[in-house]
Scaffold this active site. Structure first.
Site, short mmCIF file in Angstrom:
data_model
loop_
_atom_site.label_atom_id
_atom_site.label_comp_id
_atom_site.label_asym_id
_atom_site.label_seq_id
_atom_site.Cartn_x
_atom_site.Cartn_y
_atom_site.Cartn_z
CB SER A 1 -0.82 -0.05 1.41
OG SER A 1 0.03 0.00 2.20
CG ASP B 1 -3.69 -2.72 -1.96
OD1 ASP B 1 -4.61 -3.05 -2.71
OD2 ASP B 1 -3.88 -2.98 -0.45
O1 G3H Z 1 -6.66 -1.68 1.71
C1 G3H Z 1 -5.75 -1.22 2.66
C2 G3H Z 1 -4.86 -2.22 2.96
O2 G3H Z 1 -5.43 -2.94 4.10
C3 G3H Z 1 -3.63 -1.47 3.57
O3 G3H Z 1 -3.68 -0.84 4.70
O4 G3H Z 1 -2.87 1.50 4.08
O5 G3H Z 1 -3.03 0.62 6.56
O6 G3H Z 1 -1.31 -0.48 4.68
P1 G3H Z 1 -2.66 0.32 5.02
P1 13P Z 2 -8.98 -6.62 4.23
O1 13P Z 2 -9.10 -5.40 5.33
O2 13P Z 2 -10.45 -7.26 4.49
O3 13P Z 2 -7.98 -7.54 4.76
O4 13P Z 2 -8.79 -6.07 3.10
C1 13P Z 2 -7.35 -5.82 2.36
C2 13P Z 2 -7.70 -5.23 1.20
O5 13P Z 2 -8.55 -5.08 0.17
C3 13P Z 2 -6.40 -4.67 0.53
O6 13P Z 2 -6.47 -3.97 -0.67
ZN ZN Z 3 -8.38 -2.85 -0.68
#
Ligand code: G3H
Ligand code: 13P
Ligand code: ZN
Length: 330
Positions: free
Chosen positions: A49, A82
């Site tokens: 991410s 991501d």
């Molecule tokens: O979609 C979000 C993912 O779970 C990543 O989360 O932005 O806290 O790394 P983060």
């Molecule tokens: P969860 O929070 O359900 O694990 O989803 C993760 C996600 O969609 C990352 O892009």
């Molecule tokens: Zn996501």
């Protein structure tokens, strides 16, 4: 080997399974993901991410993921951005060597305001134009998946409109499309039972019979994992995640990539809490990170089996970004 997303997505789509996409922020998570893939002979997306890029100061994760690919050349690994939210972030990821990017044009860069259909489309087209010459695959998002998307605190779910999805992909022929059918990010998804809009998902698949679909927010938040966290001093509420049989149903109708992050956070936290409670005298980092890594690997292996990707890795023809360039140029 690092491969473009499209190679794995198309194989999953054609063979009616889904590749698991697991988030990583550090070495232990990358090792757990690639070990699970190697042990189940699965292809895998290791996804990073914007927050993870920042936390790992851009270059650390890239090198760790490359190390995983070097250790396991037999595993098709997609290094994926991501929830990229701007062309600038996409350019950074591609510059680092990512083989797949997501452009999340559902919200603006602040994460607070929804982008219009046209704004999302034009951002996605700009990313496609930029990524294609590199051989990098592109995932877009239409509709808004609820929950905390990269810390923005957005709590809303707009189910994807199938007619809009058809129009979107016609104008921006992405390699995969993330859709919203009721899931949300994080540990708090459903107050009661898991309810997914299967009718909407199937209609999107009917209208886009050649496009691999992506399910975000797909952690199942298993009660037994939350119970371990709470038994050893945690205070997580008891909530419901996504039902695995319901996920399997979506996989039969064009879902080819399933994103899981939260379950990994829960399982590692539980293992570390347990270790600290049981061994208050210990302080060697490896002694608590090791069991956390093993617990994450085992959870992921279970998901790979459930999503049907186990055993598929050796069947995928591995290509690199150079070969993908020619592929996209066709
Ligand atoms: O979609 C979000 C993912 O779970 C990543 O989360 O932005 O806290 O790394 P983060
Ligand atoms: P969860 O929070 O359900 O694990 O989803 C993760 C996600 O969609 C990352 O892009
Ligand atoms: Zn996501």
């Amino acid at each position: 080997m690092l491969v473009p997303g499209k190679i794995v997505l198309d194989h999953a789509f054609q063979n009616h399974y889904a590749v698991g996409a697991f988030n990583a922020n550090n070495m232990e998570q990358v090792q757990a993901i690639v070990d699970a893939a190697a042990e189940t002979q699965s292809p895998v997306f290791i996804q990073v991410s914007r927050g993870a890029l920042k936390y790992s100061r851009l270059i650390y994760l890239k090198h760790i993921i490359q190390a995983a690919a070097e250790e396991h050349p037999e595993v098709p690994i997609v290094m994926h951005l991501d929830h990229g939210n701007s062309l600038a972030v996409v350019k950074t990821a591609i510059g680092l060597g990512f083989t797949s990017v997501m452009i999340d044009g559902s919200l603006d860069e602040s994460g607070k305001k929804a982008l219009s259909f046209e704004e999302n489309l034009s951002l996605t087209k700009a990313v496609l134009d930029y990524a294609r010459p590199f051989g990098v695959s592109v995932e877009a998002e239409l509709g808004t998946i609820g929950g905390v998307e990269d810390g923005a605190g957005v709590k809303r779910i707009h189910v994807t409109d199938p007619a809009q999805a058809e129009e979107f992909v016609k104008q921006a022929p992405v390699d995969s499309l993330a859709i919203a059918i009721g899931t949300s990010h994080g540990a708090t998804k459903f107050s009661g039972e898991c309810v997914l809009a299967h009718d909407v998902q199937q209609e999107i698949h009917r209208r886009l019979p050649h496009t691999p679909l992506v399910m975000h927010g797909s952690s199942s938040v298993p009660e037994e994992l939350v119970a371990i966290v709470n038994k050893y001093g945690g205070q997580m509420p008891n909530t419901k995640g996504v039902d695995i049989p319901q996920l399997q149903q979506t996989i039969q109708h064009g879902v080819s990539k399933v994103n899981v992050d939260t379950d990994g956070r829960i399982v590692m936290t539980g293992a570390i809490r347990k270790f600290f409670v049981e061994h208050p005298d210990k302080f060697d980092v490896r002694e608590y990170m090791g069991p956390a890594r093993d617990a994450l690997r085992d959870m992921i292996k279970g998901r790979m089996i459930a999503f049907g990707s186990a055993g598929q890795g050796p069947k995928i023809q591995q290509i690199n970004l150079e070969q993908a360039k020619q592929f996209y140029a066709r």
